[in-house]
Scaffold this motif. Structure first.
Motif, PDB file in Angstrom:
ATOM      1  N   GLY A 183       0.840  -1.202   0.000  1.00  0.00           N
ATOM      2  CA  GLY A 183       0.000   0.000   0.000  1.00  0.00           C
ATOM      3  C   GLY A 183       0.871   1.246   0.000  1.00  0.00           C
ATOM      4  N   THR A 184       0.237   2.375   0.237  1.00  0.00           N
ATOM      5  CA  THR A 184       0.954   3.658   0.225  1.00  0.00           C
ATOM      6  C   THR A 184       1.675   3.879   1.561  1.00  0.00           C
ATOM      7  N   GLY A 185       2.422   4.980   1.625  1.00  0.00           N
ATOM      8  CA  GLY A 185       3.056   5.359   2.888  1.00  0.00           C
ATOM      9  C   GLY A 185       2.018   5.569   3.980  1.00  0.00           C
ATOM     10  N   HIS A 186       0.897   6.215   3.614  1.00  0.00           N
ATOM     11  CA  HIS A 186      -0.185   6.422   4.598  1.00  0.00           C
ATOM     12  C   HIS A 186      -0.700   5.083   5.133  1.00  0.00           C
ATOM     13  N   ALA A 187      -0.839   4.104   4.221  1.00  0.00           N
ATOM     14  CA  ALA A 187      -1.339   2.784   4.642  1.00  0.00           C
ATOM     15  C   ALA A 187      -0.381   2.182   5.668  1.00  0.00           C
ATOM     16  N   ALA A 188       0.930   2.345   5.419  1.00  0.00           N
ATOM     17  CA  ALA A 188       1.914   1.781   6.350  1.00  0.00           C
ATOM     18  C   ALA A 188       1.875   2.514   7.692  1.00  0.00           C
ATOM     19  N   MET A 189       1.691   3.843   7.646  1.00  0.00           N
ATOM     20  CA  MET A 189       1.608   4.609   8.901  1.00  0.00           C
ATOM     21  C   MET A 189       0.401   4.128   9.722  1.00  0.00           C
ATOM     22  N   GLU A 190      -0.740   4.004   9.037  1.00  0.00           N
ATOM     23  CA  GLU A 190      -1.947   3.545   9.739  1.00  0.00           C
ATOM     24  C   GLU A 190      -1.752   2.140  10.280  1.00  0.00           C
TER      25      GLU A 190
ATOM     26  N   ILE B 124       4.667  18.359   8.453  1.00  0.00           N
ATOM     27  CA  ILE B 124       3.308  17.798   8.385  1.00  0.00           C
ATOM     28  C   ILE B 124       3.217  16.323   8.775  1.00  0.00           C
ATOM     29  N   TRP B 125       4.316  15.556   8.663  1.00  0.00           N
ATOM     30  CA  TRP B 125       4.162  14.107   8.870  1.00  0.00           C
ATOM     31  C   TRP B 125       3.981  13.743  10.327  1.00  0.00           C
ATOM     32  N   GLY B 126       4.594  14.518  11.207  1.00  0.00           N
ATOM     33  CA  GLY B 126       4.358  14.304  12.639  1.00  0.00           C
ATOM     34  C   GLY B 126       2.912  14.643  12.982  1.00  0.00           C
TER      35      GLY B 126
ATOM     36  N   HIS C  39      11.906  10.547   9.813  1.00  0.00           N
ATOM     37  CA  HIS C  39      13.346  10.608   9.547  1.00  0.00           C
ATOM     38  C   HIS C  39      13.610  11.661   8.465  1.00  0.00           C
ATOM     39  N   GLY C  40      12.936  11.489   7.317  1.00  0.00           N
ATOM     40  CA  GLY C  40      13.030  12.488   6.247  1.00  0.00           C
ATOM     41  C   GLY C  40      11.733  13.275   6.248  1.00  0.00           C
ATOM     42  N   GLU C  41      11.725  14.465   6.844  1.00  0.00           N
ATOM     43  CA  GLU C  41      10.478  15.268   6.910  1.00  0.00           C
ATOM     44  C   GLU C  41      10.365  16.004   5.578  1.00  0.00           C
ATOM     45  N   SER C  42       9.655  15.390   4.635  1.00  0.00           N
ATOM     46  CA  SER C  42       9.675  15.898   3.260  1.00  0.00           C
ATOM     47  C   SER C  42       9.003  17.258   3.103  1.00  0.00           C
ATOM     48  N   SER C  43       8.181  17.675   4.091  1.00  0.00           N
ATOM     49  CA  SER C  43       7.529  18.985   3.950  1.00  0.00           C
ATOM     50  C   SER C  43       8.515  20.121   4.209  1.00  0.00           C
TER      51      SER C  43
ATOM     52  N   VAL D 203       9.486   5.027  13.019  1.00  0.00           N
ATOM     53  CA  VAL D 203      10.227   5.993  12.197  1.00  0.00           C
ATOM     54  C   VAL D 203       9.674   5.995  10.783  1.00  0.00           C
ATOM     55  N   ASP D 204       9.284   7.167  10.307  1.00  0.00           N
ATOM     56  CA  ASP D 204       8.788   7.311   8.944  1.00  0.00           C
ATOM     57  C   ASP D 204       9.985   7.621   8.040  1.00  0.00           C
ATOM     58  N   SER D 205      10.358   6.624   7.224  1.00  0.00           N
ATOM     59  CA  SER D 205      11.513   6.828   6.344  1.00  0.00           C
ATOM     60  C   SER D 205      11.076   6.825   4.882  1.00  0.00           C
ATOM     61  N   VAL D 206       9.791   7.158   4.652  1.00  0.00           N
ATOM     62  CA  VAL D 206       9.260   7.169   3.280  1.00  0.00           C
ATOM     63  C   VAL D 206      10.150   8.014   2.362  1.00  0.00           C
ATOM     64  N   ALA D 207      10.585   9.170   2.861  1.00  0.00           N
ATOM     65  CA  ALA D 207      11.317  10.092   1.993  1.00  0.00           C
ATOM     66  C   ALA D 207      12.832  10.031   2.215  1.00  0.00           C
ATOM     67  N   SER D 208      13.316   9.108   3.059  1.00  0.00           N
ATOM     68  CA  SER D 208      14.771   9.081   3.318  1.00  0.00           C
ATOM     69  C   SER D 208      15.399   7.743   2.940  1.00  0.00           C
TER      70      SER D 208
HETATM   71  C1  LIG Z   1       7.753  11.572   4.999  1.00  0.00           C
HETATM   72  C2  LIG Z   1       6.533  11.015   4.324  1.00  0.00           C
HETATM   73  N1  LIG Z   1       5.750  10.163   5.024  1.00  0.00           N
HETATM   74  C3  LIG Z   1       4.646   9.614   4.481  1.00  0.00           C
HETATM   75  C4  LIG Z   1       4.263   9.914   3.194  1.00  0.00           C
HETATM   76  C5  LIG Z   1       3.006   9.313   2.655  1.00  0.00           C
HETATM   77  O1  LIG Z   1       3.258   8.482   1.584  1.00  0.00           O
HETATM   78  P1  LIG Z   1       2.114   8.180   0.495  1.00  0.00           P
HETATM   79  O2  LIG Z   1       1.963   9.427  -0.311  1.00  0.00           O
HETATM   80  O3  LIG Z   1       2.680   7.018  -0.282  1.00  0.00           O
HETATM   81  O4  LIG Z   1       0.859   7.830   1.228  1.00  0.00           O
HETATM   82  C6  LIG Z   1       5.043  10.800   2.425  1.00  0.00           C
HETATM   83  C7  LIG Z   1       4.659  11.165   1.060  1.00  0.00           C
HETATM   84  O5  LIG Z   1       5.140  12.122   0.492  1.00  0.00           O
HETATM   85  C8  LIG Z   1       6.205  11.360   3.003  1.00  0.00           C
HETATM   86  O6  LIG Z   1       6.991  12.208   2.325  1.00  0.00           O
END
Ligand SMILES: Cc1ncc(COP(=O)(O)O)c(C=O)c1O
Length: 214
Positions: free
Chosen positions: A78-85, A105-107, A153-157, A180-185
């Motif tokens: 799934g997406t990053g959101h799916a993994a966070m949930e 925004i991710w925190g 970890h990687g705060e993409s915002s 740890v959210d490493s989606v962007a790192s």
């Molecule tokens: C740090 C971080 N966490 C979570 C997500 C969410 O990932 P997704 O867009 O695949 O749901 C993103 C997406 O940009 C992100 O940059």
């Protein structure tokens, strides 16, 4: 059969064209041809024996990239959101304490998700672009005693790569899971879970099994 009163849209009668673009943001990103070709392979069922082999290979790849021997390693399809949930909903129960580091925004999003399941959420807020020191994190862990501490970890915002050294050990000290959210790192910078002292100790795995066995 009655005649269709709505004709097929002419845009769907044209060949599907997607342009080549160079994408330099945190995401979406360009996909290498080797990966695109894999996406064109035949579809098989989720219970076919080959799928178990593929999932095991994916697991080995994830263990390699995270540099961990933790056997509780798996991909969430799934997406990053799916993994966070998935991570939050499977480790936190309503009423439990959750601490989220918020420096973008991710925190905030992780805090929202935990709030929605009725957790008692506390946030450690620093201005966008900032980061937290080990002593600030320790103070908050000892005050709120969370079951889960979330950190991007990687705060993409904001583009901040948050230092991780020492946080795994702190979480062990306060008997708290580190999310740890490493989606962007991941892949762009080293993330060596075992060396950073992250793996769940057997007592934590036991606690989780006990908590969700009812
Ligand atoms: C740090 C971080 N966490 C979570 C997500 C969410 O990932 P997704 O867009 O695949 O749901 C993103 C997406 O940009 C992100 O940059």
């Amino acid at each position: 059969m009655s005649a269709l009163s709505i004709p097929p849209p002419s845009c769907l009668l044209k060949p599907f064209v997607v342009p080549q673009r160079h994408m330099f943001g945190p995401g979406p990103s360009n996909v290498p041809p080797r990966i695109l070709e894999a996406g064109a392979k035949p579809v098989i069922g989720h219970m076919h024996p080959e799928i178990f082999e593929i999932m095991n290979e994916i697991k080995s790849g994830i263990q390699y990239i995270f540099q961990t021997r933790n056997r509780m390693t798996f991909a969430v399809s799934g997406t990053g959101h799916a993994a966070m949930e998935c991570a939050i909903f499977n480790t936190v129960e309503p009423g439990e304490s959750v601490l989220a580091a918020v420096n973008g925004i991710w925190g905030e999003r992780a805090a929202d998700m935990a709030e929605r399941i009725g957790a008692m959420v506390n946030t450690l807020v620093v201005p966008p672009g900032g980061y937290l020191t080990i002593s600030e994190i320790e103070k908050a862990l000892s005050r709120h005693r969370p079951v889960v501490f979330f950190l991007a970890h990687g705060e993409s915002s904001t583009g901040v790569l948050h230092p991780l050294d020492g946080i795994g050990e702190l979480c062990h000290k306060y008997n708290c899971l580190l999310l740890v959210d490493s989606v962007a790192s991941l892949g762009g910078t080293p993330l060596y879970m075992d060396q950073q002292g992250w793996p769940m100790r057997s007592e934590s795995i036991g606690n989780l099994q006990e908590k969700f066995s009812h």
